[in-house]
Write a protein that holds these residues in place. Sequence first.
Motif, PDB file in Angstrom:
ATOM      1  N   GLY A   1       0.778  -1.231   0.000  1.00  0.00           N
ATOM      2  CA  GLY A   1       0.000   0.000   0.000  1.00  0.00           C
ATOM      3  C   GLY A   1       0.805   1.274   0.000  1.00  0.00           C
ATOM      4  N   LEU A   2       2.075   1.194  -0.396  1.00  0.00           N
ATOM      5  CA  LEU A   2       2.909   2.391  -0.433  1.00  0.00           C
ATOM      6  C   LEU A   2       2.720   3.140  -1.750  1.00  0.00           C
ATOM      7  N   SER A   3       2.879   4.454  -1.672  1.00  0.00           N
ATOM      8  CA  SER A   3       2.830   5.295  -2.871  1.00  0.00           C
ATOM      9  C   SER A   3       4.215   5.764  -3.287  1.00  0.00           C
ATOM     10  N   MET A   4       5.169   5.714  -2.355  1.00  0.00           N
ATOM     11  CA  MET A   4       6.504   6.251  -2.630  1.00  0.00           C
ATOM     12  C   MET A   4       7.553   5.465  -1.847  1.00  0.00           C
ATOM     13  N   ILE A   5       8.649   5.143  -2.516  1.00  0.00           N
ATOM     14  CA  ILE A   5       9.779   4.506  -1.851  1.00  0.00           C
ATOM     15  C   ILE A   5      11.061   5.158  -2.342  1.00  0.00           C
ATOM     16  N   ALA A   6      12.123   5.022  -1.565  1.00  0.00           N
ATOM     17  CA  ALA A   6      13.447   5.459  -1.997  1.00  0.00           C
ATOM     18  C   ALA A   6      14.398   4.273  -1.909  1.00  0.00           C
ATOM     19  N   LEU A   7      15.163   4.062  -2.957  1.00  0.00           N
ATOM     20  CA  LEU A   7      16.206   3.052  -2.941  1.00  0.00           C
ATOM     21  C   LEU A   7      17.480   3.713  -2.447  1.00  0.00           C
ATOM     22  N   THR A   8      18.025   3.202  -1.338  1.00  0.00           N
ATOM     23  CA  THR A   8      19.158   3.856  -0.674  1.00  0.00           C
ATOM     24  C   THR A   8      20.253   2.837  -0.373  1.00  0.00           C
ATOM     25  N   ASP A   9      20.908   2.345  -1.399  1.00  0.00           N
ATOM     26  CA  ASP A   9      22.009   1.413  -1.183  1.00  0.00           C
ATOM     27  C   ASP A   9      23.224   2.148  -0.630  1.00  0.00           C
ATOM     28  N   HIS A  10      24.119   1.389  -0.032  1.00  0.00           N
ATOM     29  CA  HIS A  10      25.306   1.965   0.589  1.00  0.00           C
ATOM     30  C   HIS A  10      26.219   2.594  -0.465  1.00  0.00           C
ATOM     31  N   ASN A  11      26.401   3.905  -0.359  1.00  0.00           N
ATOM     32  CA  ASN A  11      27.384   4.637  -1.173  1.00  0.00           C
ATOM     33  C   ASN A  11      27.258   4.376  -2.674  1.00  0.00           C
ATOM     34  N   SER A  12      26.043   4.064  -3.144  1.00  0.00           N
ATOM     35  CA  SER A  12      25.857   3.802  -4.568  1.00  0.00           C
ATOM     36  C   SER A  12      24.395   4.006  -4.958  1.00  0.00           C
ATOM     37  N   VAL A  13      24.197   4.408  -6.203  1.00  0.00           N
ATOM     38  CA  VAL A  13      22.844   4.491  -6.780  1.00  0.00           C
ATOM     39  C   VAL A  13      22.740   3.555  -7.984  1.00  0.00           C
ATOM     40  N   GLY A  14      23.569   2.528  -7.999  1.00  0.00           N
ATOM     41  CA  GLY A  14      23.723   1.671  -9.171  1.00  0.00           C
ATOM     42  C   GLY A  14      22.502   0.889  -9.597  1.00  0.00           C
ATOM     43  N   ASN A  15      21.542   0.640  -8.718  1.00  0.00           N
ATOM     44  CA  ASN A  15      20.339  -0.102  -9.093  1.00  0.00           C
ATOM     45  C   ASN A  15      19.106   0.787  -9.210  1.00  0.00           C
ATOM     46  N   VAL A  16      19.281   2.091  -9.091  1.00  0.00           N
ATOM     47  CA  VAL A  16      18.124   2.989  -9.113  1.00  0.00           C
ATOM     48  C   VAL A  16      17.482   3.043 -10.494  1.00  0.00           C
ATOM     49  N   ARG A  17      18.292   3.117 -11.546  1.00  0.00           N
ATOM     50  CA  ARG A  17      17.710   3.196 -12.893  1.00  0.00           C
ATOM     51  C   ARG A  17      16.832   1.976 -13.180  1.00  0.00           C
ATOM     52  N   ALA A  18      17.278   0.802 -12.783  1.00  0.00           N
ATOM     53  CA  ALA A  18      16.479  -0.406 -13.001  1.00  0.00           C
ATOM     54  C   ALA A  18      15.159  -0.334 -12.245  1.00  0.00           C
ATOM     55  N   MET A  19      15.195   0.182 -11.028  1.00  0.00           N
ATOM     56  CA  MET A  19      13.960   0.296 -10.257  1.00  0.00           C
ATOM     57  C   MET A  19      13.021   1.326 -10.855  1.00  0.00           C
ATOM     58  N   LEU A  20      13.553   2.409 -11.373  1.00  0.00           N
ATOM     59  CA  LEU A  20      12.718   3.405 -12.039  1.00  0.00           C
ATOM     60  C   LEU A  20      12.009   2.791 -13.246  1.00  0.00           C
ATOM     61  N   GLN A  21      12.714   1.952 -13.980  1.00  0.00           N
ATOM     62  CA  GLN A  21      12.096   1.276 -15.118  1.00  0.00           C
ATOM     63  C   GLN A  21      11.010   0.314 -14.657  1.00  0.00           C
ATOM     64  N   CYS A  22      11.259  -0.393 -13.568  1.00  0.00           N
ATOM     65  CA  CYS A  22      10.266  -1.337 -13.039  1.00  0.00           C
ATOM     66  C   CYS A  22       8.995  -0.625 -12.596  1.00  0.00           C
ATOM     67  N   ALA A  23       9.144   0.567 -12.052  1.00  0.00           N
ATOM     68  CA  ALA A  23       7.991   1.302 -11.514  1.00  0.00           C
ATOM     69  C   ALA A  23       7.262   2.113 -12.572  1.00  0.00           C
ATOM     70  N   LYS A  24       7.809   2.183 -13.765  1.00  0.00           N
ATOM     71  CA  LYS A  24       7.174   2.964 -14.821  1.00  0.00           C
ATOM     72  C   LYS A  24       5.776   2.423 -15.101  1.00  0.00           C
ATOM     73  N   ASP A  25       4.813   3.318 -15.166  1.00  0.00           N
ATOM     74  CA  ASP A  25       3.408   2.970 -15.431  1.00  0.00           C
ATOM     75  C   ASP A  25       2.770   2.185 -14.295  1.00  0.00           C
ATOM     76  N   LYS A  26       3.416   2.186 -13.113  1.00  0.00           N
ATOM     77  CA  LYS A  26       2.823   1.561 -11.936  1.00  0.00           C
ATOM     78  C   LYS A  26       2.516   2.641 -10.899  1.00  0.00           C
ATOM     79  N   PRO A  27       1.597   2.353  -9.968  1.00  0.00           N
ATOM     80  CA  PRO A  27       1.200   3.374  -8.989  1.00  0.00           C
ATOM     81  C   PRO A  27       2.203   3.523  -7.845  1.00  0.00           C
TER      82      PRO A  27
END
Length: 246
Positions: free
Chosen positions: A34-60
């Motif tokens: 039931g979440l509307s917003m999440i943040a991906l916060t890996d240690h000292n890296s944003v290396g998986n954020v782009r993949a998660m943005l693609q996964c969430a595209k067109d999703k609520p």
Amino acid sequence: MKLFCDLHIHSALSPCGDMDMTPNNIVNMAILKGLSMIALTDHNSVGNVRAMLQCAKDKPLCVVPGMELETMEEAHFVCLFPTIEQAEDFEAYIQPYRMGIENRPDIFGEQAYMNAEDDIIAHEPVLLAAALTLSIYDAAPVVSQLGGVILPAHVDKSSYSVISNLGAVPEDLGFTAVELSKNTSFAAALTTWPYLADYQAITSSDAHYLWDIYETQQAIDLAELSAPCLVETLRKAKNSGTSIEK
């Protein structure tokens, strides 16, 4: 609008993150909870954020680009950015300050870069969950200059927090909000650190496993469901009357 969020989640790129913490699994679990917003916060890296943005595209679900920064003070900070480009610029800035310690997957865990299909495309050879040779006094202004917001992480914890390691939340760094761990409440934290009343406080799961991701523990009022709106709201939170429900 009132939105439920979890702004501190680790993927399999963090050595402490379970290998089931894939981009698709995190996105779909957050939606189920039931979440509307999440943040991906890996240690000292944003290396998986782009993949998660693609996964969430067109999703609520809104995914906020983020990072859990560990400075030379061995304190953790949640850094959130309006866009992935700004987040990647910050990672490029901290890159020279990594200590270069080789990761030992058998001891620390794997550090997996994944694509939007949850395939492992690479492993990070340098241990990410290690302090940088960079002070918070140098890092915090850069986050702000790049348009992001930085929050002292899990300030109530007895280790890896700015209070445990520096004795207090520094007043000269312009922090507007702090993060509490899931083990306490704002009211309880105020009994120990009354000055936290000067800050807005959020609580996050710091999830390393899918089942740890929050459901409706944290709500925030935003004008719109977007990463830029969240960051701007948090940047203006201190002494502004901004409503961040705890």
